[in-house]
Design a protein around this motif. Structure first.
Motif, PDB file in Angstrom:
ATOM      1  N   ALA A 100      27.676 126.824 -14.165  1.00  0.00           N
ATOM      2  CA  ALA A 100      27.763 125.401 -13.823  1.00  0.00           C
ATOM      3  C   ALA A 100      28.094 124.629 -15.088  1.00  0.00           C
ATOM      4  O   ALA A 100      27.823 125.095 -16.201  1.00  0.00           O
ATOM      5  N   PRO A 101      28.668 123.432 -14.943  1.00  0.00           N
ATOM      6  CA  PRO A 101      28.930 122.610 -16.125  1.00  0.00           C
ATOM      7  C   PRO A 101      27.638 122.078 -16.725  1.00  0.00           C
ATOM      8  O   PRO A 101      26.588 122.066 -16.082  1.00  0.00           O
ATOM      9  N   PRO A 102      27.710 121.614 -17.981  1.00  0.00           N
ATOM     10  CA  PRO A 102      26.529 121.009 -18.608  1.00  0.00           C
ATOM     11  C   PRO A 102      26.234 119.635 -18.035  1.00  0.00           C
ATOM     12  O   PRO A 102      26.960 119.137 -17.155  1.00  0.00           O
ATOM     13  N   ALA A 103      25.187 119.005 -18.536  1.00  0.00           N
ATOM     14  CA  ALA A 103      24.804 117.669 -18.088  1.00  0.00           C
ATOM     15  C   ALA A 103      25.932 116.674 -18.349  1.00  0.00           C
ATOM     16  O   ALA A 103      26.759 116.850 -19.248  1.00  0.00           O
ATOM     17  N   TYR A 104      25.940 115.614 -17.572  1.00  0.00           N
ATOM     18  CA  TYR A 104      26.997 114.605 -17.683  1.00  0.00           C
ATOM     19  C   TYR A 104      27.019 113.988 -19.083  1.00  0.00           C
ATOM     20  O   TYR A 104      28.089 113.808 -19.684  1.00  0.00           O
TER      21      TYR A 104
END
Length: 814
Positions: free
Chosen positions: A516-520
């Motif tokens: 998953a991508p990192p935090a915004y």
């Protein structure tokens, strides 16, 4: 013995390369020691931050350049038999000169070096130069000399004893470092010093036994006295002239034990070892803290295959683990405080073991001391990963010396419970088309099955050694057979849906993961993309996995509604990662008794990147972290497929029985109960129970509009089962009431559901990069409420805090 650190006055200069930028060529740059070239150039403002956008690509010349570190120093005062230049870690191919005289060369980042320089020292200033050859040039020369060997990436990392992931990985940048990366200094001494001390701890019934193995280095051939003391027990021994080794045995009656977290206290006991001259003067002192505990690895074949079951102090421990990679590409930036934050995040997710992966480093004293303190077990891989490694010289000798040094260095730490020979190399030899290109050349087998087990057996027989991860226990069985030893499950991420985890009943899962991508806020700090999109240039560069975005999309298509924009995509991919790992962990734990542990890939990241981590490169917790906290809870309630139906499984990883009433109710998505059953849970300590559910309960009238809710006692322990994928559920439009009130250090958000809210999650970092929240992935039925506590550097806008895209659930995507 006197010790003088050499940290001051260093400068750095590019020595040889065609591509050095004009503003750096010939320039002396202030250097931080310990440190590395990249961080020195960055501190001087001479290069852009390699973690931002695609700056990494503009800095490849650094790894192909020779670099020279230089300083001056004054020698230690007094008259000494020896003055040694001691280098704890040089990265990597270095030539060291003192006052223009070469004193040594190094070719291994993973070991220390000591050089006698007394005869070269002069009064006043002395010149010290450490010249580093390009790691690339060295590795490529060895590759050409010995013949190529297969590996997972088009980089020569297996032809140099250096942190492999410096050369890039499917989660890491290619930033090939050089520098004095660990302590450097002068040790002045006379007569003798303590060269190595290995306290080997075992238990004999309730008594603790410490065998203290001591090796001395001499400058005079005289009798020496070695003394050792621990927990009020003392011993001494005379080392005759001409001898260098001694063993002192200390027995401590019924000491307080060291336990893994959740099993007991982490009692540690100071131990001190001294060496004395014939006149009684103390020549050198070594001190540490040890823990009394026993470790046993059960691999006795049974009706299910070959177990891999760890026991500490004769108590079986179901391993709830995470894989650990270097927390930064540049090790000097990984402080004790930063490690403590990661360890607290691991403990907060109910983790009990960290596996130090074989493509990184032998972890630091701070790492192991913190693991001891917090009761986190550690598996340390020897440093071989995803490649066929040559066994010819100089590598054979370097590997043996490195292994002996590290086994000795780490022997005092009770948290270290397992050595593993490599990461995926034996599996690679079997399944990754290596055998034909190798054509009989060495590939590392001799290390994993001969050299390393012999060194561990000789220097630290108190800990088990396992030849690889994965490994089945014997060459006669495929190394990644789930029924034997340890296994890695990567078909789920690479080719199959994550529900396939339920097709495995492994003995021990040492790697499995989902991206998953990192935090915004992490993305916004690292990327200048406008607009930000899943395939915008910066996002694409910070996705290192082969076909990574396509695999993320495959997972979304199988389970979740189609995202309408980047905000949806970001939330749903993070949610899908959490779902995948929660499904896997809960399934494996539900087979407790056959499966003895799981190690999720991975806890942490080394930079901002789309990856398998639970904590991103800026230290922010992804939704996976919250899912892991639930799935790794000491007491777990989960609904699992069994024998064509469904079962309620209760898992108890505590020392006390879990006896509570439980209820399982089938609801509609509008909150109307359709059927219910009640049971009394009675789960003994360290065990699980499986309770089949009635057929009429688990047979919905409409699988698109119904779910099961299982609850145990008054602890709010809850498990859910949906009969259809989220993309197919007939969700009502999400509706809720929200209030925000200030609390010390933040705000409290109360959300009350007016409809079902599936995996409600708050993302306060979208409003303030400092903000965090205490819970996530909460599913509410109509009328239920949840309290989120948000911590931030200042108050957050209340309207924004309770609206999209900060407050999200699955059924707000329509």
């Amino acid at each position: 013995m006197s010790r003088q650190a050499l940290y001051d006055g260093w400068t750095l200069r590019a020595a040889r390369a065609a591509e050095v930028p004009a503003e750096i060529a010939g320039r002396a740059v202030p250097a931080t020691v310990p440190g590395c070239v990249h961080t020195d150039l960055l501190d001087a403002g001479l290069i852009p931050d390699p973690y931002l956008d695609d700056n990494e690509l503009a800095l490849t010349w650094i790894g192909r350049t020779d670099w020279t570190y230089q300083t001056t120093f004054r020698p230690p005062s007094g008259d000494h038999d020896r003055v040694d230049l001691v280098c704890a870690g040089l990265d990597t191919v270095a030539t060291i000169t003192v006052n223009g005289v070469e004193v040594g060369r190094t070719e291994n980042m993973h070991r220390g070096y000591r050089f006698d320089v007394r005869s070269l020292l002069r009064d006043g200033d002395n010149d010290l130069v450490v010249a580093f050859d390009s790691a690339y040039r060295y590795a490529e020369a060895q590759q050409e000399r010995l013949g190529d060997r297969p590996n997972a990436y088009p980089e020569p990392f297996h032809f140099i004893r250096k942190m492999a992931c410096n050369f890039g990985w499917d989660w890491g940048p290619t930033l090939v470092t050089a520098g004095i990366w660990q302590d450097i200094g002068l040790h002045a001494w006379s007569t003798a010093r303590l060269a190595t001390v290995r306290p080997l701890v075992t238990m004999d019934g309730g008594d603790g036994r410490v065998e203290v193995h001591v090796e001395v280095e001499r400058a005079a051939d005289v009798p020496l006295t070695i003394r050792a003391a621990v927990a009020g027990v003392h011993a001494d021994v005379v080392v005759p002239a001409g001898h260098r080794t001694a063993v002192l045995t200390l027995t401590v009656r019924e000491p307080a034990l060291w336990w893994p977290r959740g099993y007991g206290d982490q009692a540690r006991h100071p131990i001190e070892v001294t060496v004395h001259a014939p006149d009684g003067d103390t020549l050198d002192t070594w001190s540490h803290r040890i823990g009394f505990r026993s470790v046993h690895l059960d691999t006795t074949p049974d009706e299910h295959g070959t177990p891999f079951a760890l026991s500490v102090n004769d108590v079986p421990v179901f391993v709830r683990g995470v894989n650990w990679i270097p927390d930064d590409v540049f090790p000097n930036r990984v402080t004790r405080d930063r490690l403590a934050e990661r360890f607290d995040q691991a403990v907060g997710a109910n983790v009990t073991l960290l596996r130090v992966w074989g493509g990184g480093r032998y972890e630091s004293a701070d790492f192991y001391d913190l693991a001891d303190e917090r009761g986190l077990l550690v598996q340390q891989d020897f440093l071989f990963a995803c490649a066929a490694y040559p066994e010819e010289e100089p590598f054979g000798s370097e590997v043996a010396a490195e292994a002996a040094e590290q086994v000795t260095r780490l022997s005092p730490y009770p948290s270290l419970v397992l050595w593993a020979g490599n990461n995926e190399n034996i599996w690679g030899w079997h399944d990754w088309d290596w055998q034909q290109p190798l054509d009989g050349r060495t590939w590392g087998r001799g290390y994993y099955l001969d050299v390393l087990p012999r060194i561990v057996g000789d220097l630290d027989p108190t800990r088990p050694y396992w030849p690889g991860s994965p490994w089945s226990g014997t060459e006669a069985i495929h190394p990644n057979d789930p029924a034997h030893g340890t296994t890695h499950i990567w078909d789920v991420w690479n080719t199959d849906d994550y529900t396939k985890y339920r097709e495995y009943v492994p003995r021990f899962v040492a790697e499995f993961g989902y991206q998953a991508p990192p935090a915004y806020a992490t993305l916004r700090r690292a990327l200048s993309d406008e607009p930000l999109a899943h395939n915008s240039p910066g996002m694409a560069h910070h996705q290192k996995a082969a076909d990574g975005d396509a695999k993320l999309q495959r997972g979304l298509d199988a389970h979740l509604p189609a995202p309408a924009d980047f905000d949806d995509w970001h939330y749903l991919t993070q949610l899908n990662q959490a779902r995948a790992i929660q499904i896997g962990v809960e399934h494996f734990r539900s087979h407790r008794g056959v499966c003895a542990g799981t190690i999720v890939w991975q806890l942490n990241d080394c930079w901002p990147v789309t990856s398998w981590s639970a904590v991103d490169g800026d230290g922010r917790r992804k939704p996976l972290w919250y899912a892991l906290r639930h799935a790794y809870a000491d007491r777990l309630l989960t609904v699992q497929p069994r024998d064509g139906g469904l079962a309620l499984v209760a898992v108890n990883e505590t020392a006390e029985a879990w006896a509570v009433p439980a209820a399982v109710t089938r609801f509609t998505v509008t909150g109307e109960p359709r059927a219910k059953t009640s049971v009394d849970l009675d789960v003994p300590a360290y065990s699980s129970v499986v309770l089949p559910l009635p057929a009429d309960l688990v047979r919905p009238d409409d699988d698109r509009r119904e779910l099961l809710v299982a609850e145990a006692g008054d602890t709010a322990e809850r498990a859910l089962w949906f009969f259809a994928e989220d993309r197919d559920v007939d969700w009502p439009a999400a509706a809720w009431d929200a209030t925000v009130e200030p609390v010390d250090g933040g705000q409290r958000v109360r959300v009350t559901a007016r409809t079902v809210l599936r995996d409600l999650t708050l993302f306060p970092d979208r409003l303030d990069p400092s903000a965090s929240v205490d819970k996530a992935l909460v599913t509410l039925l109509p009328g239920e409420s949840v309290l989120f506590t948000v911590r931030a550097s200042g108050p957050l806008d209340t309207a924004a805090l309770t609206a999209r895209p900060v407050l999200r659930c699955v059924n707000d995507i329509r």
